[in-house]
Design an enzyme around this catalytic site. Structure first.
Site, short mmCIF file in Angstrom:
data_model
loop_
_atom_site.label_atom_id
_atom_site.label_comp_id
_atom_site.label_asym_id
_atom_site.label_seq_id
_atom_site.Cartn_x
_atom_site.Cartn_y
_atom_site.Cartn_z
N GLU A 1 25.65 6.36 -26.29
CA GLU A 1 25.59 5.49 -25.26
C GLU A 1 26.34 4.19 -25.48
O GLU A 1 26.30 3.92 -26.45
CB GLU A 1 24.04 5.13 -24.83
CG GLU A 1 23.17 6.32 -24.34
CD GLU A 1 21.82 5.94 -23.97
OE1 GLU A 1 21.65 5.57 -22.74
OE2 GLU A 1 21.08 5.55 -24.93
N HIS B 1 15.43 14.37 -24.45
CA HIS B 1 16.69 14.86 -23.68
C HIS B 1 17.51 15.72 -24.85
O HIS B 1 18.29 16.73 -24.51
CB HIS B 1 17.39 13.59 -23.48
CG HIS B 1 16.96 12.65 -22.58
ND1 HIS B 1 15.98 13.27 -21.59
CD2 HIS B 1 16.84 11.33 -22.54
CE1 HIS B 1 15.38 12.01 -21.04
NE2 HIS B 1 16.08 10.95 -21.62
#
Ligand code: BG6
Length: 485
Positions: free
Chosen positions: A221, A245
């Site tokens: 990210e 996730h």
């Protein structure tokens, strides 16, 4: 075959004045309302402690929707006025959801709804247990139609708390009513892992320890901690991303073919993967935290300088780990998992690297070693997949070069739906396939419990880099390297 239509219901959001509802769930509900999948007549009832009436909540919702510019203002106002309602609830008291129950029954009667209800818990972890109890005490765990409860992550903060929360859930709800949401499971490219593997014979026949050397799963990210320090300081990257996730992606990459497409058939196979993971040792995990750095040409603060973060914080914003799956398919094939904030780009990829040919008689043996064949599944952005393979360079000499064959979702299907959108439709249809079952969530916490109890020392990386050097060494130690795509 067209999907079955969902039935009209009351969609009740607990935590309706919070960030998740205002930023994420509300725009998704709005977008869904315009689609054929949304059952006509369905209403949304926001619930929170704040004292507001319907009009006040509609104004708040209108502000949130307008800032996202999802539609023209008159259209948004029409939506808010016709679909949204609000009920405030007291902080405590055994009977604190009595007024909520009366409001639900009143709305159902007035709007001729059949008594189907979704309770969406957009709440912080410590509010989940008391809210489930209050729903049970008010008799809202079942109703005249179906009742479903949607629970956001984080589902617990370690194995013991996840088990406790499951016990709490099951005191009031049957597992069939429970939808533990992980928005990655709603992403088309994550769901496509099942099709890619099990609808393509050539893929599945290569997908094992005979052909695959190692697997990397990276969720990178660019974002930092943003305004979420209060939550993130207590969570860190292991709880925020890896336990849910990244582990979900792992199960879909590593699972055996399910016997059928039934929800439990798929979820059973996912659980088996988690049960086969060998315990993590201290050398298998790297924890990192970003310091000040440069991202896309802009200077950015380090984690400890972010608003609300303890200047001596030991919270990790990066994790890399090596995992062994001790089963017939994957024995001796290391899986490397990695996630981090403030990395150079937003990119989620799974890379399966093939073994080198047993003997190489081409001139570029060295190139072979550094560029083995790979399948890269790009989950986001620029969704698709890529096959990297060797070709002969034209010329008399037998020289090889690596090339890539690429499939891009956007070229074929255009824009993909948001994961939340897909999952909310599943909830409305009562399909739990892409939600996390009670035993699955516990097994995934079990994997990381020892690391959470005794975290390895923190390392540091400059914002805008690919993480601490230790994360590179983690692979190099085993003769492998990370691929970025
Ligand atoms: C959330 C995490 O669950 O997922 C965030 O709490 C993270 O920290 C986000 O930024 C990433 O989701 P996506 O869909 O943008 O990759």
């Amino acid at each position: 075959m067209p999907s079955p239509a969902a039935e009209p219901h009351l969609f009740v959001v607990l935590g309706a004045t919070g960030d998740l509802m205002q930023r994420k769930v509300l725009p998704v509900l709005y977008r869904l309302s315009a689609s054929a999948q949304f059952p006509a007549g369905t209403l949304v009832l926001g619930v929170a402690r704040r004292r507001l009436d319907d009009a006040g909540f509609r104004t708040m919702a209108l502000d949130s929707l307008s800032s996202g510019r999802v539609a023209e203002p008159e259209e948004l106002r029409r939506y808010c006025d016709s679909v949204l309602y609000y009920q405030s609830v007291p902080d405590e008291g055994d009977d604190r959801f009595r007024a909520l129950r009366e409001r639900i029954e009143g709305l159902e009667k007035e709007h001729h709804l059949p008594g189907n209800r979704v309770f969406y818990l957009a709440l912080p972890l410590d509010a989940l247990g008391p809210t489930l109890d209050a729903l049970g005490a008010a008799g809202l765990n079942s109703g005249p139609g179906w009742t479903r409860v949607v629970i956001e992550k984080p589902f617990g903060h370690d194995l013991a708390s996840a088990k406790e929360l499951n016990r709490n859930v099951h005191r009031h709800f049957d597992e069939k009513q429970v939808f533990r949401i992980d928005h990655y499971l709603g992403k088309e490219t994550v769901q496509n892992l099942l099709v890619f593997r099990f609808a393509n014979m050539f893929v599945e026949s290569l997908w094992n320890r005979d052909r695959i050397d190692h697997v990397t799963i990276s969720v990178a990210e660019e974002l930092g901690v943003e305004q979420r320090a209060a939550y993130y300081e207590a969570a860190g990257a292991l709880r925020d991303m890896i336990q849910n996730h990244v582990t979900q992606i792992l199960t879909l990459v590593a699972m055996e073919p399910p016997a059928t497409r039934e929800e439990d058939s798929i979820r059973n196979e996912k659980v088996k993967v988690l049960q086969s993971v060998a315990p993590l040792g201290p050398d298998d995990v790297v924890r990192g935290q970003y310091g000040p750095g440069t991202l896309n040409g802009t200077s950015v603060a380090g984690y400890r300088q972010e608003p609300g973060v303890d200047p001596h914080s030991e919270t990790e914003t990066f994790v890399a780990l090596r995992m062994r799956i001790a089963n017939w398919r994957w024995q001796d094939v290391p899986f490397f998992l990695r996630t981090g904030k403030r990395l150079p780009q937003r990119r989620t990829v799974v890379v399966l690297t093939f073994k080198a040919p047993p003997v190489s008689f081409f001139q570029t043996a060295a190139e072979y070693e550094s560029n083995p064949d790979r399948i890269t599944i790009i989950i986001q952005p620029d969704e698709g997949f890529e096959l990297a393979f060797e070709v002969k360079m034209p010329g008399r000499e037998m020289r090889v070069q690596t090339h890539r064959m690429r499939f891009k979702y956007s070229q074929v299907f255009g824009e993909l739906p948001d994961g939340y959108e897909t999952l909310l439709v599943d909830v409305m249809l009562g399909d739990p396939t892409h939600f996390v079952r009670a035993d699955e969530v516990e097994e995934s916490w079990r994997l990381y419990d020892s690391v959470l109890a005794a975290p390895p020392p923190l390392t540091f990386y400059p914002a805008g880099s690919w993480g601490p050097g230790e994360a590179q060494q983690l692979l190099e130690k085993w003769g492998r390297r990370w691929y970025y795509g």
